[in-house]
Design an enzyme around this catalytic site. Structure first.
Site, PDB file in Angstrom:
ATOM      1  N   TYR A  99      -4.963   4.462  18.712  1.00 36.65           N
ATOM      2  CA  TYR A  99      -4.154   4.618  17.499  1.00 36.65           C
ATOM      3  C   TYR A  99      -2.681   4.565  17.891  1.00 36.65           C
ATOM      4  O   TYR A  99      -2.332   3.884  18.850  1.00 36.65           O
ATOM      5  CB  TYR A  99      -4.587   5.906  16.746  1.00 36.65           C
ATOM      6  CG  TYR A  99      -4.155   5.849  15.304  1.00 36.65           C
ATOM      7  CD1 TYR A  99      -4.620   4.829  14.468  1.00 36.65           C
ATOM      8  CD2 TYR A  99      -3.258   6.755  14.786  1.00 36.65           C
ATOM      9  CE1 TYR A  99      -4.188   4.732  13.160  1.00 36.65           C
ATOM     10  CE2 TYR A  99      -2.831   6.659  13.467  1.00 36.65           C
ATOM     11  CZ  TYR A  99      -3.299   5.644  12.672  1.00 36.65           C
ATOM     12  OH  TYR A  99      -2.862   5.531  11.377  1.00 36.65           O
ATOM     13  N   ARG A 152       3.262  -1.174   4.776  1.00 37.23           N
ATOM     14  CA  ARG A 152       4.172  -0.300   5.535  1.00 37.23           C
ATOM     15  C   ARG A 152       3.419   0.258   6.725  1.00 37.23           C
ATOM     16  O   ARG A 152       3.037   1.428   6.752  1.00 37.23           O
ATOM     17  CB  ARG A 152       4.695   0.816   4.618  1.00 37.23           C
ATOM     18  CG  ARG A 152       5.963   1.459   5.072  1.00 37.23           C
ATOM     19  CD  ARG A 152       5.839   2.966   5.158  1.00 37.23           C
ATOM     20  NE  ARG A 152       4.795   3.366   6.088  1.00 37.23           N
ATOM     21  CZ  ARG A 152       4.343   4.611   6.238  1.00 37.23           C
ATOM     22  NH1 ARG A 152       4.817   5.571   5.502  1.00 37.23           N
ATOM     23  NH2 ARG A 152       3.395   4.904   7.138  1.00 37.23           N
ATOM     24  N   LYS A 170      -7.811   4.465  12.805  1.00 36.33           N
ATOM     25  CA  LYS A 170      -7.845   5.788  12.167  1.00 36.33           C
ATOM     26  C   LYS A 170      -9.282   6.281  12.049  1.00 36.33           C
ATOM     27  O   LYS A 170      -9.574   7.450  12.313  1.00 36.33           O
ATOM     28  CB  LYS A 170      -7.205   5.677  10.783  1.00 36.33           C
ATOM     29  CG  LYS A 170      -6.857   7.000  10.213  1.00 36.33           C
ATOM     30  CD  LYS A 170      -5.400   7.067   9.851  1.00 36.33           C
ATOM     31  CE  LYS A 170      -4.990   8.479   9.619  1.00 36.33           C
ATOM     32  NZ  LYS A 170      -3.584   8.631   9.327  1.00 36.33           N
ATOM     33  N   GLU A 241      -3.892   4.437   3.207  1.00 33.74           N
ATOM     34  CA  GLU A 241      -3.134   4.510   4.458  1.00 33.74           C
ATOM     35  C   GLU A 241      -2.085   3.408   4.530  1.00 33.74           C
ATOM     36  O   GLU A 241      -2.399   2.230   4.317  1.00 33.74           O
ATOM     37  CB  GLU A 241      -4.123   4.351   5.632  1.00 33.74           C
ATOM     38  CG  GLU A 241      -3.519   4.454   6.996  1.00 33.74           C
ATOM     39  CD  GLU A 241      -3.180   5.882   7.390  1.00 33.74           C
ATOM     40  OE1 GLU A 241      -3.759   6.829   6.809  1.00 33.74           O
ATOM     41  OE2 GLU A 241      -2.327   6.049   8.258  1.00 33.74           O
ATOM     42  N   ASP A 242      -0.858   3.804   4.830  1.00 35.69           N
ATOM     43  CA  ASP A 242       0.222   2.852   5.103  1.00 35.69           C
ATOM     44  C   ASP A 242       0.486   1.867   3.958  1.00 35.69           C
ATOM     45  O   ASP A 242       0.717   0.668   4.188  1.00 35.69           O
ATOM     46  CB  ASP A 242      -0.017   2.121   6.427  1.00 35.69           C
ATOM     47  CG  ASP A 242       0.314   3.027   7.622  1.00 35.69           C
ATOM     48  OD1 ASP A 242       0.726   4.177   7.393  1.00 35.69           O
ATOM     49  OD2 ASP A 242       0.183   2.585   8.772  1.00 35.69           O
ATOM     50  N   ASP A 264      -3.206  10.136   3.559  1.00 33.40           N
ATOM     51  CA  ASP A 264      -2.830  10.911   4.740  1.00 33.40           C
ATOM     52  C   ASP A 264      -1.328  10.900   4.989  1.00 33.40           C
ATOM     53  O   ASP A 264      -0.774  11.889   5.469  1.00 33.40           O
ATOM     54  CB  ASP A 264      -3.573  10.391   5.977  1.00 33.40           C
ATOM     55  CG  ASP A 264      -3.279  11.255   7.178  1.00 33.40           C
ATOM     56  OD1 ASP A 264      -3.560  12.461   7.095  1.00 33.40           O
ATOM     57  OD2 ASP A 264      -2.731  10.748   8.172  1.00 33.40           O
ATOM     58  N   ASP A 265      -0.668   9.793   4.676  1.00 33.81           N
ATOM     59  CA  ASP A 265       0.789   9.736   4.913  1.00 33.81           C
ATOM     60  C   ASP A 265       1.508  10.809   4.100  1.00 33.81           C
ATOM     61  O   ASP A 265       2.519  11.360   4.537  1.00 33.81           O
ATOM     62  CB  ASP A 265       1.355   8.367   4.515  1.00 33.81           C
ATOM     63  CG  ASP A 265       0.658   7.241   5.237  1.00 33.81           C
ATOM     64  OD1 ASP A 265       0.532   7.331   6.463  1.00 33.81           O
ATOM     65  OD2 ASP A 265       0.212   6.287   4.571  1.00 33.81           O
ATOM     66  N   ASN A 404       9.615   9.414  13.208  1.00 37.34           N
ATOM     67  CA  ASN A 404       8.930   8.654  14.260  1.00 37.34           C
ATOM     68  C   ASN A 404       9.529   7.259  14.336  1.00 37.34           C
ATOM     69  O   ASN A 404      10.066   6.781  13.346  1.00 37.34           O
ATOM     70  CB  ASN A 404       7.436   8.520  13.915  1.00 37.34           C
ATOM     71  CG  ASN A 404       6.713   9.837  14.012  1.00 37.34           C
ATOM     72  OD1 ASN A 404       6.955  10.613  14.922  1.00 37.34           O
ATOM     73  ND2 ASN A 404       5.823  10.085  13.063  1.00 37.34           N
TER      74      ASN A 404
HETATM   75  P1  NAI Z   1      11.655   7.160   3.368  1.00 29.59           P
HETATM   76  O1  NAI Z   1      12.319   5.885   3.761  1.00 29.59           O
HETATM   77  O2  NAI Z   1      10.864   7.262   2.113  1.00 29.59           O
HETATM   78  O3  NAI Z   1      12.770   8.318   3.294  1.00 29.59           O
HETATM   79  C1  NAI Z   1      13.883   8.408   4.137  1.00 29.59           C
HETATM   80  C2  NAI Z   1      14.870   9.369   3.508  1.00 29.59           C
HETATM   81  O4  NAI Z   1      15.912   9.619   4.457  1.00 29.59           O
HETATM   82  C3  NAI Z   1      15.542   8.854   2.239  1.00 29.59           C
HETATM   83  O5  NAI Z   1      15.585   9.898   1.301  1.00 29.59           O
HETATM   84  C4  NAI Z   1      16.961   8.513   2.697  1.00 29.59           C
HETATM   85  O6  NAI Z   1      17.943   8.669   1.678  1.00 29.59           O
HETATM   86  C5  NAI Z   1      17.176   9.516   3.794  1.00 29.59           C
HETATM   87  N1  NAI Z   1      18.211   9.112   4.740  1.00 29.59           N
HETATM   88  C6  NAI Z   1      18.366   7.886   5.322  1.00 29.59           C
HETATM   89  N2  NAI Z   1      19.485   7.887   6.067  1.00 29.59           N
HETATM   90  C7  NAI Z   1      20.021   9.106   5.960  1.00 29.59           C
HETATM   91  C8  NAI Z   1      21.208   9.697   6.470  1.00 29.59           C
HETATM   92  N3  NAI Z   1      22.026   9.015   7.278  1.00 29.59           N
HETATM   93  N4  NAI Z   1      21.486  10.970   6.130  1.00 29.59           N
HETATM   94  C9  NAI Z   1      20.657  11.661   5.314  1.00 29.59           C
HETATM   95  N5  NAI Z   1      19.544  11.146   4.796  1.00 29.59           N
HETATM   96  C10 NAI Z   1      19.234   9.888   5.110  1.00 29.59           C
HETATM   97  O7  NAI Z   1      10.753   7.562   4.621  1.00 29.59           O
HETATM   98  P2  NAI Z   1       9.472   8.515   4.667  1.00 29.59           P
HETATM   99  O8  NAI Z   1       8.222   7.739   4.401  1.00 29.59           O
HETATM  100  O9  NAI Z   1       9.745   9.727   3.851  1.00 29.59           O
HETATM  101  O10 NAI Z   1       9.423   8.892   6.234  1.00 29.59           O
HETATM  102  C11 NAI Z   1      10.517   9.536   6.852  1.00 29.59           C
HETATM  103  C12 NAI Z   1      10.247   9.765   8.330  1.00 29.59           C
HETATM  104  O11 NAI Z   1       9.216  10.731   8.469  1.00 29.59           O
HETATM  105  C13 NAI Z   1       9.785   8.533   9.112  1.00 29.59           C
HETATM  106  O12 NAI Z   1      10.548   8.407  10.298  1.00 29.59           O
HETATM  107  C14 NAI Z   1       8.373   8.834   9.475  1.00 29.59           C
HETATM  108  O13 NAI Z   1       8.060   8.315  10.763  1.00 29.59           O
HETATM  109  C15 NAI Z   1       8.366  10.348   9.501  1.00 29.59           C
HETATM  110  N6  NAI Z   1       7.033  10.849   9.285  1.00 29.59           N
HETATM  111  C16 NAI Z   1       6.491  11.659  10.249  1.00 29.59           C
HETATM  112  C17 NAI Z   1       5.198  12.092  10.173  1.00 29.59           C
HETATM  113  C18 NAI Z   1       4.659  12.998  11.240  1.00 29.59           C
HETATM  114  O14 NAI Z   1       5.284  13.197  12.217  1.00 29.59           O
HETATM  115  N7  NAI Z   1       3.498  13.583  11.086  1.00 29.59           N
HETATM  116  C19 NAI Z   1       4.336  11.644   9.074  1.00 29.59           C
HETATM  117  C20 NAI Z   1       5.014  10.846   8.050  1.00 29.59           C
HETATM  118  C21 NAI Z   1       6.320  10.463   8.178  1.00 29.59           C
END
Ligand code: NAI
Length: 545
Positions: A99, A152, A170, A241-242, A264-265, A404
């Site tokens: 994965y 995505r 997965k 997923e994704d 799951d996301d 991530n």
């Molecule tokens: P998204 O693209 O929907 O949201 C990103 C957010 O960050 C937006 O609200 C945007 O306005 C904000 N943002 C961007 N640049 C910024 C800045 N300079 N200052 C302040 N805010 C800023 O992304 P999503 O799907 O919500 O995922 C976000 C992150 O969470 C990803 O990196 C993903 O890898 C991580 N994630 C981690 C997981 C885990 O560790 N278990 C699971 C799911 C997501």
């Protein structure tokens, strides 16, 4: 084929090429004689342990993770029990190979490394015939589908039909990490095209060569898929997923009260973050209702986590609207406050009724959060000033940079520990190595969804649950957190070790299953011993007699 549909008379060459029945060099002398295998195998007879050791040795000598992925993938196609015996012998080593992160590269190169077909591909050009296509899958009792439309994939964007690597990988974790029997699992791709031009230009791309279909046509296609699954496999849980946010959120909203389904996301991520918070509170000795969180990022990850924390706070007696006020969001345009006009509906429950704030440090000083959670996708935004501001107002500040991969993390483990004088309670989305600071040893935890979704799958499978609710994710989070030992906590580790993931998942599954029975969500009668039910359903990688 499952035992029920198995052609018992499988012999000789066909038996050796049936991945569910094949034992390779582990066929005994008597089996070789009675099944017409003599001469088709070299004479030596191996135990499964020796076979595992052989694969382990082969993989350990490869330098390239994609090559390792391919060796494992070929093994899955050849000898399924041995594949799972290898994975389950050392999950911490093999999970990153089957994965994330390796599966990302496999999806990117899908057309170039394609071998055996696995799963079901549903192109939108087959609209009206999805039931027919799904019934071509040989198993007649599918209980778990992981499905993507490839838009995505991890942080890699639109990979179209190449996204199939994700449901395959997965589902392997559902089996390897929680013992969901593989014959009940089906990976599916909904191929509606891709907007990734490099894929469309690649002669080896395997999906439909067209731009993505959107709107009502897309919705009708997803509807037909869900209907077809319900007709063919009424006990099946569908895990989305994704999908891109624009589809993920409405799809979950549309089906969650109609069928057994989850994303799951959104929900698994929220569950694992909440598990980290429950364990962190064991370190700080505080109550959840007394916490205030400030999120960096206000996308689907942030709002999903914020909502689940709010629900958990409400379970402690807080009013849900007040609980949401304890979860403030800060995005690229600043703090989410009532005067902002650029907000989506799903963000509005979390707006603060206060003047705008444009820097994250100012927001920390104004809101005095006990924890900050980074889900911004932007690295390095938890600066020294940010961590120092958190350490100034909290004895044990909760610092969770969850973006991530590692290169996007809002800060490193070392930075969080160093800038907080070793007081941070830290967990990240991607793994960081242990840190030594001033003679103290810290082991950073990784908020990996694998602590939650396989166990959720096992609980749903064993109980034939009719729905998957947010409350089930709160139960899962509590069950994960209660398995972190005091020794783990003393080193800062707030998740159980991944090396014992099967035991951890079975415990979590038992807790979720009890909740399912208690709340009338099960499709089977409640047994006297829920743990025994889970253990009886658990797949073990042993050869059939
Ligand atoms: P998204 O693209 O929907 O949201 C990103 C957010 O960050 C937006 O609200 C945007 O306005 C904000 N943002 C961007 N640049 C910024 C800045 N300079 N200052 C302040 N805010 C800023 O992304 P999503 O799907 O919500 O995922 C976000 C992150 O969470 C990803 O990196 C993903 O890898 C991580 N994630 C981690 C997981 C885990 O560790 N278990 C699971 C799911 C997501």
């Amino acid at each position: 084929m499952s035992d029920r549909t198995e052609r018992k008379g499988l012999t000789g060459y066909a038996l050796l090429h049936n991945p569910r029945r094949n034992k390779g060099t582990a066929f005994t002398e008597a089996e070789r004689r009675s099944h017409g295998l003599e001469g088709l195998l070299p004479p030596a007879i191996m135990t499964i342990d020796l076979q595992v050791a052989r694969r382990h040795d082969e993989i350990a000598h490869l330098d390239d993770d994609l090559q390792k992925y391919l060796v494992l993938s070929d093994l899955q196609a050849r000898n399924e029990n041995l594949y799972y015996a290898v994975l389950m012998s050392d999950p911490a080593t093999y999970m990153p190979l089957v994965y994330t992160p390796t599966v990302g590269e496999a999806c990117q190169k899908f057309g170039h490394i394609f071998r055996e077909a696995r799963g079901v591909y549903l192109p939108i050009t087959a609209r009206g015939r999805l039931k027919e296509l799904l019934s071509n899958w040989p198993e007649k009792d599918v209980r778990f589908i992981v499905v993507t439309d490839g838009e995505r994939i991890l942080g890699l964007g639109d990979l179209g039909a190449g996204g199939m690597g994700i449901p395959i990988g997965k589902l392997a974790l559902y089996t390897a990490c929680a013992g969901v029997p593989p014959q009940f699992c089906l990976p599916v791709v909904l191929d509606v095209g891709t907007n990734n031009q490099s894929r469309l230009d690649d002669p080896l791309y395997l999906g439909l060569r067209q731009q993505r279909v959107r709107g009502t046509e897309y919705g009708a296609f997803v509807d037909e898929f869900v209907d077809a699954v319900q007709q063919l496999h009424p006990k099946c849980c569908i895990q989305w997923e994704d999908f891109a946010n624009i589809n993920a959120v409405p799809i979950l909203a549309r089906y969650r009260d109609r069928t057994c389904t989850f994303n799951d996301d959104i929900q698994g991520t929220a569950g694992v973050a909440l598990a980290g918070i429950f364990a962190a509170l064991r370190i700080t000795g505080q109550k959840l209702a007394d916490q205030r969180f400030l999120f960096l990022g206000a996308g689907s990850a942030a709002t999903g986590i914020a909502e689940l924390i709010s629900l958990a706070m409400a379970q402690e007696g807080m009013d849900i609207a007040a609980a949401r006020q304890h979860n403030a969001l800060f995005d690229i345009s600043g703090l989410l406050v009532t005067s902002r006009t650029d907000l989506a509906e799903f963000q509005k429950p979390f707006v603060q009724d206060r003047p705008p704030i444009s820097t994250f440090v100012e927001a920390i000083k104004a809101l005095r959060p006990t924890g900050i959670i980074g889900v911004s996708t932007v690295p390095k935004l938890f600066t020294r000033e940010v961590i120092e501001a958190m350490a100034a107002i909290n004895e044990r500040p909760i610092i969770f940079p969850y973006s991530n991969p590692t290169s996007r993390s809002e800060c490193t483990a070392e930075e969080a520990y160093r800038w907080s004088g070793g007081r941070a309670v830290f967990a990240s989305g991607s793994p960081f190595p242990p840190v030594e600071i001033a003679g103290r040893h810290f082991v950073p935890g990784q908020g990996n969804n694998v602590y939650i979704f396989p166990a959720m799958g096992m609980a749903v499978f064993a109980t034939e649950a009719k729905r998957v609710t947010d409350e089930m994710f709160i139960v899962a989070a509590q069950a994960v957190a209660e398995q972190v030992t005091d020794d783990d906590l003393s080193m800062g580790l707030i998740y159980p070790p991944q090396s014992h993931i099967l035991d951890a998942s079975i415990h979590v599954a038992e807790r979720i299953a009890s909740y399912i029975f208690d709340h009338g969500l099960a499709g089977v009668p409640r047994p006297d011993d829920v743990g025994a039910l889970i253990r009886a359903c658990t797949y073990r990688p042993v050869y059939p007699e």
